[in-house]
Design an enzyme around this catalytic site. Structure first.
Site: not given
Ligand code: PGA
Length: 260
Positions: A67, A136, A138, A143
């Site tokens: 992404d 959450d 995702h 999301e």
């Molecule tokens: P993070 O993000 O590694 O910064 O905790 C993980 C994600 O949002 O997939």
């Protein structure tokens, strides 16, 4: 799902790096799906160490990142293009021409997303996809309530994700609302999925993904339908798994032939 519970993120990341290194040694033209965020940083550090000290050779590999933020280019300090350059690509020998990251500055998002999907397919498909998980649930930037069949497209971030990611920006207001992300359908086509999750903040999302129902409300739960998923956890992210003693026993007692 294979649940690998380790004492700390460094040990989990070494395990995940070992899997990727074995893949690359077996298939020097491996196609890697890569992730950004805080979680994969120790994994990338270990891959860099293996490249320098053990000759792990990325020269035949291809990569696709999950992404990118809409509106951020390579020169923006919080862009994922810049993150990958600084945390991995500048320190290994993956050819620049075979690095793919969605272009946050594209003028035609639908066409760019379709081309991204085409380019994954033309590469032969992703051999191993590295994932983090949002608090959450995702994966990528899919999301909650994302279609479980979705492909690469624009998504709108939830306020929770914008807050979680604010530390990469000068202020929370600077976190873009829109992103381009591989879809859940895209991720599910990877031949293997390696999901890393560390810290207490991820414990609910991990428990839901592994032991909850398959639901778009926790997008990572769709991985229950994937035949080759490895979850690399630390004690904190595993703390809400009801069957954690069972997963530990399984991992510690794997027959040798089943180890990568
Ligand atoms: P993070 O993000 O590694 O910064 O905790 C993980 C994600 O949002 O997939």
């Amino acid at each position: 799902m294979e649940i690998i519970i380790t004492s700390d993120p460094a040990t989990a990341s070494q395990e995940a790096a070992r899997f990727l290194a074995a893949l690359i040694r077996k298939k020097p033209v491996a196609v890697l799906g890569l992730a950004t965020g805080s979680t994969p940083v120790p994994l990338y550090r270990e891959l860099i160490r293996m490249h320098r000290e053990e000759g792990l050779d990325f020269s035949g590999c291809t990569s696709f990142n999950l992404d990118e933020y809409v509106g951020l280019g390579a020169d923006h300090p919080a862009s994922y293009r810049r993150f990958m350059q600084e945390n991995l690509f500048s320190s290994i020998n993956l050819p620049a021409a075979r690095i793919h990251i969605p272009d946050g500055l594209t003028q035609d998002i639908p066409a760019h997303c379709a081309a991204y999907e085409k380019s994954i397919a033309e590469s032969g498909g992703i051999d191993a996809q590295v994932l983090g998980i949002g608090s959450d649930g995702h994966v990528g930037f899919n999301e909650p309530t994302s279609s479980l069949a979705s492909r690469t497209r624009i998504k709108t971030l939830t306020q929770r994700t914008r807050s979680d990611n604010a530390h990469f920006f000068a202020s929370e207001n600077d976190v873009p609302h829109h992103v381009i992300t591989m879809g859940i359908g895209t991720i599910m086509e990877a031949r293997a999925v390696l999901l890393l999750a560390f810290g207490e903040n991820k414990a609910d999302a991990v428990a839901g993904a592994v032991e909850g129902p398959i639901t778009a409300s926790n997008p990572a739960s769709i991985l229950q339908m994937h035949p080759t998923v490895k979850l690399y956890l630390d004690e904190k992210s595993a703390s809400k798994l009801a069957r954690r003693d069972y997963y530990r026993w399984v991992f510690e007692n794997k027959p040798d032939w089943q180890r990568d």
